[in-house]
Design a protein around this motif. Structure first.
Motif, PDB file in Angstrom:
ATOM      1  N   GLU A 228     -40.296 109.218  31.982  1.00  0.00           N
ATOM      2  CA  GLU A 228     -39.107 109.157  32.044  1.00  0.00           C
ATOM      3  C   GLU A 228     -38.368 108.043  31.929  1.00  0.00           C
ATOM      4  OE1 GLU A 228     -35.823 111.398  35.038  1.00  0.00           O
ATOM      5  OE2 GLU A 228     -37.522 110.827  35.764  1.00  0.00           O
ATOM      6  N   LEU A 232     -35.927 106.813  28.647  1.00  0.00           N
ATOM      7  CA  LEU A 232     -34.560 105.974  29.015  1.00  0.00           C
ATOM      8  C   LEU A 232     -34.363 104.776  28.368  1.00  0.00           C
ATOM      9  CD1 LEU A 232     -31.785 106.046  30.389  1.00  0.00           C
ATOM     10  CD2 LEU A 232     -32.898 105.227  32.635  1.00  0.00           C
ATOM     11  N   ARG A 291     -29.381 114.229  35.861  1.00  0.00           N
ATOM     12  CA  ARG A 291     -29.320 113.014  35.371  1.00  0.00           C
ATOM     13  C   ARG A 291     -29.561 112.912  33.853  1.00  0.00           C
ATOM     14  NH1 ARG A 291     -32.634 109.596  38.851  1.00  0.00           N
ATOM     15  NH2 ARG A 291     -32.400 111.243  40.252  1.00  0.00           N
ATOM     16  N   TRP A 292     -30.161 113.450  33.253  1.00  0.00           N
ATOM     17  CA  TRP A 292     -30.477 113.606  31.660  1.00  0.00           C
ATOM     18  C   TRP A 292     -29.097 114.015  30.828  1.00  0.00           C
ATOM     19  CZ3 TRP A 292     -32.699 110.410  28.820  1.00  0.00           C
ATOM     20  CH2 TRP A 292     -33.911 109.823  29.365  1.00  0.00           C
ATOM     21  N   LEU A 295     -26.569 111.222  31.273  1.00  0.00           N
ATOM     22  CA  LEU A 295     -26.809 110.107  30.322  1.00  0.00           C
ATOM     23  C   LEU A 295     -26.507 110.346  28.917  1.00  0.00           C
ATOM     24  CD1 LEU A 295     -30.018 108.708  32.239  1.00  0.00           C
ATOM     25  CD2 LEU A 295     -27.805 107.717  31.914  1.00  0.00           C
ATOM     26  N   LEU A 296     -27.013 111.768  28.456  1.00  0.00           N
ATOM     27  CA  LEU A 296     -27.034 112.381  26.987  1.00  0.00           C
ATOM     28  C   LEU A 296     -25.229 112.613  26.487  1.00  0.00           C
ATOM     29  CD1 LEU A 296     -29.880 114.263  26.531  1.00  0.00           C
ATOM     30  CD2 LEU A 296     -29.593 112.084  26.038  1.00  0.00           C
ATOM     31  N   ARG A 402     -35.670 116.934  24.086  1.00  0.00           N
ATOM     32  CA  ARG A 402     -36.009 117.263  25.427  1.00  0.00           C
ATOM     33  C   ARG A 402     -36.283 118.800  25.513  1.00  0.00           C
ATOM     34  NH1 ARG A 402     -32.516 118.384  30.157  1.00  0.00           N
ATOM     35  NH2 ARG A 402     -33.567 117.731  32.036  1.00  0.00           N
ATOM     36  N   GLY A 414     -38.632 114.205  30.588  1.00  0.00           N
ATOM     37  CA  GLY A 414     -37.865 113.190  30.260  1.00  0.00           C
ATOM     38  C   GLY A 414     -37.938 113.191  28.726  1.00  0.00           C
ATOM     39  N   VAL A 415     -37.086 112.395  28.137  1.00  0.00           N
ATOM     40  CA  VAL A 415     -37.016 112.354  26.769  1.00  0.00           C
ATOM     41  C   VAL A 415     -38.224 111.854  26.173  1.00  0.00           C
ATOM     42  CG1 VAL A 415     -35.830 111.193  24.709  1.00  0.00           C
ATOM     43  CG2 VAL A 415     -34.512 112.105  26.608  1.00  0.00           C
ATOM     44  N   ALA A 420     -40.918 115.843  34.515  1.00  0.00           N
ATOM     45  CA  ALA A 420     -39.761 114.749  35.183  1.00  0.00           C
ATOM     46  C   ALA A 420     -40.105 115.284  36.666  1.00  0.00           C
ATOM     47  CB  ALA A 420     -38.440 114.924  34.705  1.00  0.00           C
ATOM     48  N   ARG A 423     -35.490 117.327  40.855  1.00  0.00           N
ATOM     49  CA  ARG A 423     -34.261 116.592  40.457  1.00  0.00           C
ATOM     50  C   ARG A 423     -33.734 116.600  42.049  1.00  0.00           C
ATOM     51  NH1 ARG A 423     -30.825 120.772  37.510  1.00  0.00           N
ATOM     52  NH2 ARG A 423     -32.164 120.236  35.945  1.00  0.00           N
TER      53      ARG A 423
END
Length: 430
Positions: A228, A232, A291-292, A295-296, A402, A414-415, A420, A423
């Motif tokens: 993860e 990031l 979160r992902w 962020l994206l 993802r 994660g990317v 991951a 959450r």
């Protein structure tokens, strides 16, 4: 009065004395950096032949950050044993000394592009360690529930400086000139060095034996073992790569519209900072979101906002778009740093953050070099729009990767791959 008006999570972070005492010096230093955003680019334009500022602007921006990547990768054996406060102080002392030579060189009549580039490059040598130490300091001084609030306060101070710094630089560019504005930035680093020196050390932050040659590989192993965090880092690298050409193109875009446009350039960075302050203060509202996607969404939203430079209309349109870009970007550093603080063993946090910083410091210079090369054939406007489209494409590609990994494993990932962790809320900011 201001602490009373802040949400409870921020007030809790400010209750820690050592953190509260250092925060104003960090904010002042950020103000100086905000002035230098305008001053470095405008000084490069002033030292260039008419109509040929693109290569030197790009070179100055590269010199101001790229050596930090070298220092981050090669100086670990020397710097890793130091606590975060001393790393911040070492970085500040170096910047104060070398940036202070810029106005001195102009006063003596010897300031030429090679000297400017050398001074900027030397001043950035410890940037990865100094920048990583700020967030390692938050992790060392604040308990877990207060860390996202501490990160957000650091980011908010930086973005407030992004509002005031460029605007102040625009006002001072006429009477002082950009070289003396950089000298003021050097003075703020001297203040930070003194404040960091008066802050009691938080203690050793690395495990015993971390000063040997295997420590560099150990920090890399920590990062590679956490997909993860690796994902990031890759996302942030691409984000910064796409942003590099925009940093080169913006002063050229302003210079095309106004030959004496330091004030206008400061205005662009000021509205960007205003948006970012609003976005950074909204970090707590994002704590319960996954979160992902957040962020994206930040990466995509930041890029799409740059499309405001596409129309050849009034300046107000692109100013508004730049403000939206700042609002989108505001929470990014606080959220990304919090994820590293959660997922990295405390003993390796400074090392991993410095390694991450060193990697990321290679991205914007590469983008700046690309922007400088494309400035002639494409022009500033097309570069700004292209950078925005590239950011949106990066976010879309990361979301696709993802989604493919989730469909392959049946679990969120994660990317960079790998499942991951479960959450959970990002913070307890209320």
């Amino acid at each position: 009065m201001l602490p009373v008006l802040l949400p409870a999570g921020y007030r809790s972070a400010l209750a820690h004395r050592r953190f509260r005492r250092l925060l104003p010096a960090l904010a002042l230093c950020d103000l100086g950096d905000g002035m230098s955003v305008v001053a470095v680019a405008w000084l490069a334009v002033a030292l260039s032949p008419p109509g040929g500022g693109g290569p030197l602007v790009a070179a100055a921006l590269v010199a101001y950050v790229l050596p930090g990547a070298v220092g981050g990768l090669l100086l670990g054996r020397l710097l890793r044993p130091l606590p975060p406060q001393r790393l911040i102080r070492a970085d500040a002392l170096l910047r104060a000394a070398l940036l202070g030579c810029v106005p001195l060189g102009q006063l003596l009549g010897v300031l030429r592009p090679p000297l400017l580039l050398a001074l900027l490059a030397g001043s950035s040598l410890l940037h990865a360690w100094g920048g990583g130490a700020r967030y390692a300091l938050v992790a060392g001084l604040l308990p877990g529930p207060d860390r996202l609030a501490g990160n957000a306060l650091l980011s908010t101070g930086a973005w407030v400086a992004t509002v005031a710094g460029p605007a102040l630089a625009g006002l001072l560019a006429g009477p002082l000139g950009p070289a003396w504005i950089i000298g003021l930035d050097a003075l703020t680093f001297a203040v930070l060095a003194r404040a960091a020196g008066r802050t009691e050390p938080a203690g050793r932050t690395e495990p015993a034996g971390a000063t040997d040659g295997g420590a560099d590989r150990g920090g890399l192993r920590v990062l590679l073992a956490r997909p993860e965090l690796l994902g990031l880092t890759a996302l942030s690298w691409m984000f910064n790569l796409c942003w590099g050409p925009a940093e080169v193109a913006l002063p050229l875009y302003v210079a095309e519209r106004s030959p004496t446009g330091a004030g206008l350039l400061g205005g662009y960075w000021a509205v960007f900072g205003l948006g970012a302050v609003a976005g950074s203060l909204a970090t707590g509202a994002l704590r319960r979101l996954p979160r992902w996607p957040v962020l994206l969404g930040i990466v995509a939203g930041h890029g799409l906002a740059l499309l405001a430079f596409a129309p050849a209309g009034p300046v107000a349109v692109s100013l508004a778009g730049f403000a939206v870009a700042g609002a989108a970007y505001g929470p990014y550093n606080a959220l990304a740093s919090h994820l590293f603080q959660e997922r990295t063993p405390a003993a390796w946090l400074t090392t991993v953050l410095a390694l991450r910083g060193a990697v990321l410091l290679t991205a914007a210079p590469a983008g700046s070099a690309l922007g400088g090369a494309l400035a002639g054939p494409l022009g500033a406007r097309r570069i700004l729009v292209g950078a925005g489209l590239a950011m949106a494409a990066v976010a879309a590609a990361a979301a696709l990767v993802r989604a493919l990994r989730r469909s392959g494993t049946g679990r969120p990932s994660g990317v960079a791959g790998g499942p991951a962790p479960a959450r959970e809320p990002l913070s307890t900011i209320e």
